[in-house]
Design a protein around this motif. Sequence first.
Motif, PDB file in Angstrom:
ATOM      1  N   ALA A 163       0.807  -1.224   0.000  1.00 32.59           N
ATOM      2  CA  ALA A 163       0.000   0.000   0.000  1.00 32.59           C
ATOM      3  C   ALA A 163       0.839   1.273   0.000  1.00 32.59           C
ATOM      4  O   ALA A 163       0.387   2.311  -0.485  1.00 32.59           O
ATOM      5  N   GLY A 164       2.056   1.230   0.507  1.00 35.04           N
ATOM      6  CA  GLY A 164       2.885   2.427   0.597  1.00 35.04           C
ATOM      7  C   GLY A 164       3.581   2.824  -0.689  1.00 35.04           C
ATOM      8  O   GLY A 164       4.325   3.809  -0.704  1.00 35.04           O
ATOM      9  N   HIS A 165       3.342   2.096  -1.769  1.00 34.45           N
ATOM     10  CA  HIS A 165       4.023   2.388  -3.032  1.00 34.45           C
ATOM     11  C   HIS A 165       3.028   2.941  -4.044  1.00 34.45           C
ATOM     12  O   HIS A 165       2.216   2.195  -4.593  1.00 34.45           O
ATOM     13  N   PRO A 166       3.081   4.244  -4.329  1.00 39.16           N
ATOM     14  CA  PRO A 166       2.116   4.854  -5.251  1.00 39.16           C
ATOM     15  C   PRO A 166       2.242   4.361  -6.689  1.00 39.16           C
ATOM     16  O   PRO A 166       1.303   4.540  -7.480  1.00 39.16           O
ATOM     17  N   SER A 167       3.361   3.742  -7.033  1.00 43.04           N
ATOM     18  CA  SER A 167       3.525   3.260  -8.410  1.00 43.04           C
ATOM     19  C   SER A 167       2.710   2.003  -8.695  1.00 43.04           C
ATOM     20  O   SER A 167       2.448   1.682  -9.860  1.00 43.04           O
ATOM     21  N   ILE A 168       2.300   1.267  -7.649  1.00 46.98           N
ATOM     22  CA  ILE A 168       1.623  -0.015  -7.855  1.00 46.98           C
ATOM     23  C   ILE A 168       0.168   0.223  -8.248  1.00 46.98           C
ATOM     24  O   ILE A 168      -0.598   0.836  -7.513  1.00 46.98           O
ATOM     25  N   ARG A 169      -0.184  -0.276  -9.423  1.00 52.61           N
ATOM     26  CA  ARG A 169      -1.548  -0.159  -9.928  1.00 52.61           C
ATOM     27  C   ARG A 169      -2.340  -1.459  -9.753  1.00 52.61           C
ATOM     28  O   ARG A 169      -3.564  -1.427  -9.615  1.00 52.61           O
ATOM     29  N   GLU A 170      -1.614  -2.594  -9.794  1.00 49.99           N
ATOM     30  CA  GLU A 170      -2.290  -3.883  -9.849  1.00 49.99           C
ATOM     31  C   GLU A 170      -1.459  -4.928  -9.111  1.00 49.99           C
ATOM     32  O   GLU A 170      -0.239  -4.836  -9.051  1.00 49.99           O
ATOM     33  N   TRP A 171      -2.147  -5.902  -8.568  1.00 48.10           N
ATOM     34  CA  TRP A 171      -1.491  -7.062  -7.941  1.00 48.10           C
ATOM     35  C   TRP A 171      -2.074  -8.312  -8.583  1.00 48.10           C
ATOM     36  O   TRP A 171      -3.256  -8.597  -8.433  1.00 48.10           O
ATOM     37  N   GLN A 172      -1.228  -9.028  -9.340  1.00 48.98           N
ATOM     38  CA  GLN A 172      -1.653 -10.257  -9.983  1.00 48.98           C
ATOM     39  C   GLN A 172      -1.189 -11.451  -9.161  1.00 48.98           C
ATOM     40  O   GLN A 172      -0.007 -11.549  -8.819  1.00 48.98           O
ATOM     41  N   LEU A 173      -2.110 -12.353  -8.874  1.00 48.56           N
ATOM     42  CA  LEU A 173      -1.796 -13.555  -8.116  1.00 48.56           C
ATOM     43  C   LEU A 173      -2.066 -14.761  -9.007  1.00 48.56           C
ATOM     44  O   LEU A 173      -3.178 -14.951  -9.504  1.00 48.56           O
ATOM     45  N   PHE A 174      -1.030 -15.565  -9.232  1.00 47.11           N
ATOM     46  CA  PHE A 174      -1.101 -16.697 -10.144  1.00 47.11           C
ATOM     47  C   PHE A 174      -1.016 -18.008  -9.360  1.00 47.11           C
ATOM     48  O   PHE A 174      -0.059 -18.208  -8.597  1.00 47.11           O
ATOM     49  N   VAL A 213      -6.762  -6.016  -7.515  1.00 45.62           N
ATOM     50  CA  VAL A 213      -6.320  -7.397  -7.304  1.00 45.62           C
ATOM     51  C   VAL A 213      -6.892  -8.278  -8.413  1.00 45.62           C
ATOM     52  O   VAL A 213      -8.096  -8.256  -8.678  1.00 45.62           O
ATOM     53  N   VAL A 214      -6.012  -9.042  -9.067  1.00 44.49           N
ATOM     54  CA  VAL A 214      -6.416  -9.945 -10.144  1.00 44.49           C
ATOM     55  C   VAL A 214      -5.897 -11.337  -9.803  1.00 44.49           C
ATOM     56  O   VAL A 214      -4.693 -11.544  -9.673  1.00 44.49           O
ATOM     57  N   ALA A 215      -6.813 -12.295  -9.646  1.00 42.30           N
ATOM     58  CA  ALA A 215      -6.442 -13.679  -9.332  1.00 42.30           C
ATOM     59  C   ALA A 215      -6.608 -14.539 -10.571  1.00 42.30           C
ATOM     60  O   ALA A 215      -7.664 -14.500 -11.225  1.00 42.30           O
ATOM     61  N   LYS A 216      -5.577 -15.325 -10.897  1.00 39.59           N
ATOM     62  CA  LYS A 216      -5.588 -16.134 -12.111  1.00 39.59           C
ATOM     63  C   LYS A 216      -5.223 -17.573 -11.769  1.00 39.59           C
ATOM     64  O   LYS A 216      -4.071 -17.878 -11.444  1.00 39.59           O
ATOM     65  N   SER A 217      -6.208 -18.458 -11.850  1.00 38.36           N
ATOM     66  CA  SER A 217      -5.961 -19.870 -11.582  1.00 38.36           C
ATOM     67  C   SER A 217      -5.240 -20.515 -12.759  1.00 38.36           C
ATOM     68  O   SER A 217      -5.186 -19.948 -13.865  1.00 38.36           O
ATOM     69  N   ALA A 218      -4.713 -21.709 -12.549  1.00 40.99           N
ATOM     70  CA  ALA A 218      -4.046 -22.442 -13.627  1.00 40.99           C
ATOM     71  C   ALA A 218      -5.027 -22.734 -14.754  1.00 40.99           C
ATOM     72  O   ALA A 218      -4.692 -22.624 -15.940  1.00 40.99           O
ATOM     73  N   ALA A 219      -6.254 -23.104 -14.410  1.00 43.03           N
ATOM     74  CA  ALA A 219      -7.251 -23.419 -15.431  1.00 43.03           C
ATOM     75  C   ALA A 219      -7.588 -22.201 -16.282  1.00 43.03           C
ATOM     76  O   ALA A 219      -7.769 -22.302 -17.499  1.00 43.03           O
ATOM     77  N   GLU A 220      -7.664 -21.037 -15.651  1.00 41.18           N
ATOM     78  CA  GLU A 220      -7.988 -19.812 -16.378  1.00 41.18           C
ATOM     79  C   GLU A 220      -6.884 -19.415 -17.350  1.00 41.18           C
ATOM     80  O   GLU A 220      -7.141 -18.726 -18.339  1.00 41.18           O
TER      81      GLU A 220
END
Length: 290
Positions: free
Chosen positions: A174-185, A225-232
């Motif tokens: 949260a302390g980093h203004p450059s971060i727009r997205e968090w992708q979790l694979f 936040v973007v969550a991406k399963s193996a199937a997806e």
Amino acid sequence: MHSVILSAGKSCFVACPGCYNHFGATVSATADVLAFAAGLRNRFGLERITVGGGDPLTRPDILVLLTGLHTLGLRIHLDTVGTAFLGPARIRFMGKGVAEHVSADRVAEVADLIGIPLDGSTDRIQQQFRRHASVSAQQEILTLLDTVGASVCINTVVHSGNLDDLAQIASLLAGHPSIREWQLFQFMPIGPLGHRNRERFLVTETDFHRAIMTIHQEMLGRIRVVAKSAAERKHRYLLIDSAGLVWTPDQSPAPPWQTEDSNDRRHLIGNITDRDILDRLADQQTREPV
């Protein structure tokens, strides 16, 4: 056309025992890569390309390549550990020596999104999957990218060793203004290393989504936040290794993830320098869209 991932380098600053990638022995000429990318744009309407690993910052002319892709009008997602942003960086995997410092502000001028990995809130957790990448170094890289006005995406591979750590990782972002997205694979057990070490990292899709539920948006503010399963992600990638080989993972036709999808094989389509490579891709697309 689905996601195109270009391995710009043949080496890496870290060693990931769960890596999905097939590393090339050489690095394709930049002119050949740009000609192939232009062909994908003109024939298939390609709008975005992911430039990934082997770490692209190990490529000596990475700025020339990124500038060329930018000139083609492509949206560029650069996935890198980021080590060389801080200064000359030691190559740890598939090669030796030191990569030169790469200017973060010059990269930020041409890359639309810079992906930085973070797989744990502590070094013990982080280095289960991404050896030689300390949490403090990744935080230093993120702070640098904050100062140059970059747009950043955090990439986290969710595996059996960090399932219970996602909320703690969130607290670091949260302390980093450059971060727009968090992708979790969800860990995908493919490739020479990912398949060989699959038992260390396997996590079910149910447990993957359960872990995602531990992340509360108030921890992250504006970060998506973007969550991406193996199937997806199955059948979603066209990959080009550093030597120019165009490939897709060898996976079953069925949409759900199946046991036979876990392997170290790849389906080779050709090389970016083959005169008929675009025809081969068009033929494959009529049978199974890539």
